[in-house]
Design a protein around this motif. Structure first.
Motif, short mmCIF file in Angstrom:
data_model
loop_
_atom_site.label_atom_id
_atom_site.label_comp_id
_atom_site.label_asym_id
_atom_site.label_seq_id
_atom_site.Cartn_x
_atom_site.Cartn_y
_atom_site.Cartn_z
N LEU A 1 40.89 38.97 23.15
CA LEU A 1 39.82 38.16 23.73
C LEU A 1 40.32 37.39 24.94
CD1 LEU A 1 38.07 36.83 20.52
CD2 LEU A 1 37.23 38.55 22.11
N LEU A 2 41.54 36.89 24.87
CA LEU A 2 42.13 36.20 26.01
C LEU A 2 42.26 37.14 27.21
CD1 LEU A 2 43.54 33.64 27.14
CD2 LEU A 2 45.67 34.60 26.28
N ILE B 1 38.76 37.59 28.76
CA ILE B 1 38.31 36.43 29.53
C ILE B 1 39.08 36.33 30.84
CG2 ILE B 1 38.26 33.90 29.55
CD1 ILE B 1 37.72 34.11 26.48
N ALA C 1 37.90 38.96 33.25
CA ALA C 1 36.67 38.65 33.97
C ALA C 1 36.96 37.77 35.18
CB ALA C 1 35.67 37.96 33.04
N VAL D 1 33.11 42.27 36.27
CA VAL D 1 33.74 41.92 35.00
C VAL D 1 34.45 43.14 34.41
CG1 VAL D 1 33.26 41.18 32.63
CG2 VAL D 1 32.17 40.01 34.54
N MET E 1 38.37 43.37 33.57
CA MET E 1 38.86 43.62 32.22
C MET E 1 39.71 44.88 32.17
SD MET E 1 35.79 42.30 29.73
CE MET E 1 34.70 43.64 30.11
#
Length: 79
Positions: free
Chosen positions: A5-6, A9, A12, A32, A36
């Motif tokens: 998840l880091l 983020i 993005a 984004v 990613m």
């Protein structure tokens, strides 16, 4: 899972910075996704060579990875 998840983020954010540095006009979704993907590529490459020791390297690597991905995209797909 938290690390992933880091990466997403930071990816993005990296996509936004990379598209601005490379002067590419894309939609928010594409920006984004580019970030990613660049962050994922950078994470795997940096992890592979054991350079990922601090979170600060992740953002730098993510921006560089996203910029490399944009360069490849512009070079080979936009002909």
């Amino acid at each position: 899972m938290t690390r992933f998840l880091l990466i997403l983020i930071i990816g993005a954010i990296a996509g936004f910075l990379a598209t601005r540095f490379m002067r590419v006009q894309t939609s928010v979704g594409v920006t984004v996704l580019i970030g990613m993907a660049g962050a994922s590529i950078a994470w795997f490459v940096l992890r592979f060579v054991m350079l990922l020791t601090r979170s600060g390297f992740l953002l730098v690597g993510a921006v560089l990875g996203a910029m490399a991905l944009i360069w490849l995209w512009k070079t080979f797909l936009n002909r």
